[in-house]
Design a protein around this motif. Structure first.
Motif, mmCIF file in Angstrom:
data_model
loop_
_atom_site.group_PDB
_atom_site.id
_atom_site.type_symbol
_atom_site.label_atom_id
_atom_site.label_comp_id
_atom_site.label_asym_id
_atom_site.label_seq_id
_atom_site.Cartn_x
_atom_site.Cartn_y
_atom_site.Cartn_z
ATOM 1 N N PHE A 1 40.483 39.424 26.750
ATOM 2 C CA PHE A 1 41.310 38.249 27.008
ATOM 3 C C PHE A 1 42.284 38.024 25.855
ATOM 4 N N ARG A 2 42.532 39.070 25.020
ATOM 5 C CA ARG A 2 43.275 38.886 23.786
ATOM 6 C C ARG A 2 44.603 38.185 24.012
ATOM 7 N N GLU A 3 45.363 38.709 24.965
ATOM 8 C CA GLU A 3 46.685 38.109 25.200
ATOM 9 C C GLU A 3 46.558 36.690 25.719
ATOM 10 N N LEU B 1 42.401 44.373 41.532
ATOM 11 C CA LEU B 1 43.502 43.831 40.736
ATOM 12 C C LEU B 1 43.464 44.325 39.302
ATOM 13 N N GLY B 2 42.291 44.790 38.849
ATOM 14 C CA GLY B 2 42.205 45.295 37.484
ATOM 15 C C GLY B 2 42.308 46.802 37.458
ATOM 16 N N ASN B 3 42.565 47.391 38.625
ATOM 17 C CA ASN B 3 42.676 48.840 38.712
ATOM 18 C C ASN B 3 41.449 49.527 38.133
ATOM 19 N N ARG C 1 39.269 45.647 32.740
ATOM 20 C CA ARG C 1 40.386 46.034 33.597
ATOM 21 C C ARG C 1 41.252 47.083 32.904
ATOM 22 N N ARG C 2 42.030 47.784 33.716
ATOM 23 C CA ARG C 2 42.916 48.799 33.146
ATOM 24 C C ARG C 2 44.369 48.431 33.372
#
Ligand code: HEM
Lengths: 311, 468
Positions: free
Chosen positions: A3-5, B88-90, B157-158
Motif C-alpha cells: 500500500f506504499r503509494e 484487478l491485481g493481475n 498484486r502485480r
C-alpha cells in the motif's frame, strides 16, 4: 508494491473513521450516560433483572434468573397494614440489574440516595433480597434495599404478597417470541400521545437490556397497554387465539405457551380445540371452545403478567 | 469442492473458492427468499400453517433477514471478491485453500446461527440478533479469513495502482470487522439502556452503509467497464464516492431512532449527515451511467449489464428516499411503517441484489469458462426478480402510506390491519415470484457448469453470448 503509494490515503482513512466514531459513539455515549434514571427506569430494572436476551444464566430464554414483582398491603415483617405498594423480590442467586452493581448507571443523586438512604451496597446476589423504589422529599427516586432497611426477607415477602407478578420472566417471552417484530414499546414523540400514551423519556431506560423498542410497527404500541386494557380474561383469550376476540387480527396464536397442562392440571389438546374452533368459525357450532386457564408456572402466565405490568 | 479441502495449494484449480461461494450464495438466496415468502404469507393469512409452532412469524422473521443478508448478499460479495480482486491485481487469489475452508465454515456457521435464531435464542437486538458466541464466530471464522484473502491478494498484486473496486473491497472489509466488533459491544460488555439501543442501530446502520452499499457499488464499478469495454467515466468521481461514503455514511446512525428520546443534537446531526449521503449516491450513479455512454444497447442485450444497470437505476429512488425520509419533517410520517420495509427491500432486494446477481452470473461464467446454459432462462429470472420486487415495493409503500395516514387520524389500529390486508397479499405474491425465479436461476447455473458451451480462451462470455 503493497500500500506504499497509498500511505496518505490510509492515514486519511484512519483519521476519518476515527473521527466519525468519536462523534457517533464517544460523544453520545458520554451524553447518554450522564442522564439520571427516572423512577420508571428503577422500576423496570427491578422488574426485569439483569439481562433478558441470551445470557449464561438463561441460555434458552425460558424466563429464568428473574426477580418477582409483588404487591403488598401488609408489612411482611410485622404484618401491620400498609398502603398498597410494590416490592421486587430477588430470590438468592438471582442476578442484579446493572443499576445495583455498577456505580454509573443510576446517575447523580439517584445513585447517592440509593446508597445512603437505600443501602443498596449491602445487597449481594448470593443472599438475594427485597427491593423497593422510593422517592426522597425533593422527588428524587431511589432504590431501597428493604431487606436491610425494613427487615423484609425473601420468604416473608413472598408469603405476605397479595399478588405475585412474573413480569420479568414475561419479558423474556416477549423477546424470545419476537412480539417486538410487530409491536413497539416506543410511542412516538410526534403523534402517539393520544392513542398510545406518553412517549418515554431519556432516563427511562437506564440499566435495561435489551430495550426492544421495536422498529417496525404492524400492531398497536404496547408501552402503556396495561393502562388501556387490563383484563386478564381478554388477554388470555387473545393470546390463545387472537381471532377469537378480534376476527381481523394478524397476530399469531400463542397457544403453545400454555404448555402441556392447564391451571387445573388437565391436559391441553390443541388439535381437538382446533376442530371445535374451526367448526365455530364456519358457523357449525354456536360457541367457541373454552380457552384453558394458564397454569401458574406456564409461559403464558409470564407473558400476560408482563403485558399487564406495562402501565 | 470438498475434495480440495486437504489438497496442496498448487493443486487447487484457480477460482474454486469463488465458485464454491457463488453456488452457496445462490442456494442461500433461494432459502432466504423462500423464508421471506413464507413470512409474507403469514402476515397475509395468520393461520396459514398454524400448528407448526416452530414456524411462528416471531421466530422466522429474523431467520429470513439473516439468511438473505449473511447467506445471499455477503456470500455473493465473497464470491465476487474471490474473482474480481485477483483479476484487478493481475494475480491469483492469495489462498484458494483458505477460501474453500472459509466458505465451508461460513456455511456451517450460518446454519448454526440461523438454527439458534429460529429456536428463539437471540440477543433481542434487531440486526445484531445473534448471540455473542455466534458473533465471535462470524467475526473471526467467517469474516477475518475472507478479509485476509482480499487484503493479501491486493498486497500481492502485480499492477501499479489499485483500481476503485479494490479500494472499496479492502476498506469495506476492514470497516465491517470494526463495525461488527464495536456494534456488538452491548453484548460483549453488557451495555444497557439508551446506550444499548443506540449502539444496536449504530451497528445496523453502519453494517449496511459501510459494507453492503459500497461493496455492491464496487462490484458495478468492475462489471460495467469490464463487460461494456468502456473505461470508467471518472476515477475522480470514484474518489469522491469513496471518501464521502467513509465520512457521510458512517455518521447518521441515530436517524433510525428519530422518534426516540435520544439527545436532540445527536438526532439533528444524524439527520444532516443523512442528507449528505446524497453526495456519494449521486456521484456513484452518475459515474456508472456515464460509463455506459455509447453502449446502451447492452442494457437490452446483455444479461449482466441488464442486471447491473437495473440495480443502479433502482439506486436512484433508493437514495432519494434514504436522503429525505430521515429528516424530521418526513420521518415522523413513515417511521415504523411498511414504507421502511419497502425501502429496506429497495436497498437490498432492489439495488444490491441486482448488482450481486450480475456479479455472480458473470463470475460463474468466467470461473467455469463456460457460457450461460440458457440466456432465455436468465432473462426469465431477471423479469421474475424485477416484477416480483416491484410488486413488493409498491404494495409495501402503499401499505406504509396507509399506516402513516392512520397516525394522523388516529383510527383504531385494527382498521389499519384490515386496510393493509390486500397489500400484504400482493407483497406475498411478488416475493414468491422472486423465490421461484431463483430456483430457475440455480437450475440454469448448475446446467451451465455441467453443459454450458466453453468460452474460447481470450474471449468474454458477453462476446459469445449469442453465438451457437
Ligand atoms: C435478497 C432479497 C431480500 C433481502 C436482502 C431482504 C431483506 C430483508 C430485511 C433487511 C428485512 C427487515 C426489514 C425491516 O426491518 O425494515 C426483511 C423483512 C422481510 N422480508 Fe425480506 N428480503 C429479501 C427478499 C424477500 C422476499 C423475496 C420476500 C418475500 C415476500 C421477503 C419478505 C419479507 C418479509 C415478510 C419481511 C418482514 C417484514 C415486516 O416485518 O414487516 N423478503 N427482509
Amino acid at each position: 508494491m503493497a500500500f506504499r503509494e497509498y500511505r496518505i490515503g490510509c492515514v486519511m482513512f484512519g483519521v476519518a473513521l476515527s473521527l466519525s466514531m468519536f462523534i457517533t459513539i464517544i460523544l453520545p455515549g458520554i451524553d447518554i450516560s450522564s442522564m439520571s434514571s427516572t423512577k420508571i427506569a428503577l422500576e423496570k430494572q427491578l422488574t426485569y433483572g439483569w439481562e433478558t436476551g441470551f445470557n449464561y444464566y438463561d441460555p434458552f430464554l425460558q424466563g429464568k434468573d428473574k426477580p418477582i414483582k409483588v404487591t403488598l398491603t401488609k408489612d411482611p415483617k410485622t404484618g401491620a397494614a400498609i398502603d398498597k405498594m410494590n416490592a421486587y423480590v430477588f430470590p438468592p442467586g438471582t442476578h442484579f440489574p446493572d443499576g445495583l452493581t455498577h456505580d454509573n448507571i443510576l446517575g447523580g443523586n439517584v445513585q447517592v440516595l440509593s446508597m445512603s438512604l437505600g443501602e443498596i451496597n449491602s445487597a449481594s446476589e448470593e443472599q438475594g433480597g427485597v427491593f423497593t423504589v422510593d422517592e426522597s422529599e425533593d422527588g428524587t427516586p431511589y432504590i431501597e434495599y428493604a431487606t436491610i432497611t425494613r427487615g423484609w426477607t425473601v420468604d416473608a415477602t413472598l408469603k405476605a404478597a397479595d399478588h405475585q407478578s412474573l413480569a420479568g420472566s414475561g419479558k423474556t417471552m416477549f423477546v424470545r417470541e419476537g412480539c417486538w417484530w410487530c409491536h413497539t414499546l416506543l410511542p412516538e414523540q410526534t403523534q402517539d400521545w393520544q392513542t398510545f400514551g406518553r412517549p418515554p423519556m431519556v432516563g427511562d431506560f437506564n440499566g435495561e437490556s435489551p430495550t426492544t423498542f421495536g422498529s417496525d410497527r404492524k400492531a398497536p404500541d404496547l408501552l402503556h397497554v396495561g393502562s388501556r386494557n387490563s383484563s386478564r380474561e381478554w388477554l388470555t383469550m387473545h393470546f390463545f387465539n387472537p381471532r377469537l376476540v378480534q376476527p381481523h387480527s394478524i397476530m399469531p396464536r400463542y397457544d403453545y405457551l400454555w404448555g402441556k397442562t392447564d391451571a387445573d392440571g388437565k391436559t391441553i389438546d390443541l388439535a381437538a380445540w382446533d376442530v371445535h374452533y374451526l367448526a365455530y368459525a364456519k358457523g357449525d357450532e354456536v360457541y367457541p371452545p373454552i380457552v384453558p386457564t394458564p397454569a401458574p408456572d406456564s409461559e403464558a402466565r409470564m407473558l400476560i403478567d408482563f403485558i399487564l405490568n406495562l402501565k | 469442492m470438498l475434495k480440495h479441502l486437504f489438497a496442496k495449494e498448487e493443486d487447487i484449480p484457480q477460482g474454486s473458492a469463488g465458485i464454491f461461494f457463488a453456488i452457496s450464495s445462490i442456494c442461500w438466496f433461494i432459502i432466504g427468499t423462500g423464508l421471506g415468502s413464507f413470512n409474507a404469507a403469514k402476515l397475509g393469512f395468520p393461520d396459514f400453517f398454524h400448528g407448526s409452532y416452530a414456524l411462528q412469524f416471531g421466530h422466522m422473521r429474523q431467520v429470513h433477514v439473516h439468511a438473505v443478508i449473511f447467506g445471499w448478499i455477503a456470500m455473493a460479495f465473497a464470491a465476487s471478491m474471490m474473482y474480481i480482486t485477483p483479476a484487478l491485481g493481475n494475480t491469483k487469489l492469495w489462498s484458494e485453500k483458505l477460501g474453500i475452508w472459509n466458505c465451508l465454515l461460513y456455511n456451517v456457521g450460518l446454519c448454526l446461527a440461523l438454527a439458534l435464531l429460529w429456536s428463539g435464542i437471540t440477543s433481542g437486538r434487531e440486526y445484531s440478533d445473534h448471540i455473542w458466541p455466534i458473533d465471535l464466530y462470524i467475526a473471526f471464522v467467517m469474516v477475518v479469513p475472507w478479509s485476509l484473502n482480499v487484503w493479501m491478494t491486493i498486497l500481492n498484486r502485480r499492477t501499479q495502482g489499485i483500481y476503485t473496486t479494490n479500494w472499496f473491497f479492502a476498506a469495506s472489509m476492514f470497516m465491517l470487522i470494526i463495525v461488527f466488533l464495536i456494534g456488538n459491544m452491548p453484548e460483549f460488555l453488557h451495555l444497557t439502556g439508551l446506550n444499548e439501543a443506540y449502539m444496536t442501530w449504530w451497528f445496523a446502520h453502519n453494517v449496511l452503509g459501510l459494507l453492503i452499499t459500497p461493496v455492491a457499488a464496487a462490484i458495478t464499478y468492475y462489471i460495467v467497464p469490464k463487460v461494456t469495454g468502456n473505461p470508467l467515466y471518472s476515477h475522480r468521481v470514484g474518489h469522491l464516492h469513496f471518501w464521502s461514503i467513509v465520512v457521510f455514511y458512517s455518521t447518521p446512525a441515530a436517524h433510525h431512532l428519530m422518534s426516540s428520546p435520544l439527545p436532540e443534537w445527536l438526532k439533528s446531526f444524524a439527520s444532516v449527515e443523512g442528507v449528505l449521503i446524497l453526495v456519494p449516491a449521486v456521484a456513484y450513479v452518475c459515474n456508472i451511467l456515464l460509463t455506459m455512454q455509447g453502449r446502451w444497447t447492452m442494457f437490452v442485450e446483455n444479461i449482466e449489464i441488464k442486471f447491473t444497470i437495473t440495480g443502479v437505476l433502482l439506486a436512484i429512488p433508493l437514495n432519494m428516499q434514504g436522503g429525505f425520509q430521515q429528516t424530521r419533517a418526513i420521518n415522523w410520517y413513515i417511521h415504523g411503517t411498511g414504507w421502511i420495509v419497502a425501502h429496506a427491500h429497495l436497498a437490498l432486494l432492489g439495488f444490491s441484489t441486482f448488482a450481486e446477481a450480475a456479479a455472480v452470473y458473470y463470475g460463474l461464467q468466467v470461473l467455469l469458462r463456460r457460457k450461460l446454459w440458457s440466456a432465455s432462462l436468465a432473462n426469465f429470472h431477471f423479469w421474475m426478480l424485477l416484477i416480483g420486487f416491484s410488486l413488493y415495493w409498491i404494495s409495501m409503500t402503499i401499505a406504509g402510506l396507509i399506516q402513516g395516514a392512520a397516525k394522523i387520524y388516529e383510527v383504531p389500529y385494527v382498521d389499519v390491519v384490515i386496510a393493509e390486508h390486500p397489500y400484504m397479499i400482493v407483497r406475498w405474491l411478488g416475493g414468491t415470484m422472486v423465490f421461484f425465479g431463483n430456483i430457475i436461476w440455480l437450475f440454469n447455473m448448475v446446467m451451465t457448469a455441467r453443459a454450458g458451451d466453453p468460452v474460447p480462451v481470450g474471449r468474454q462470455p458477453a462476446e459469445v453470448a449469442y453465438t451457437r
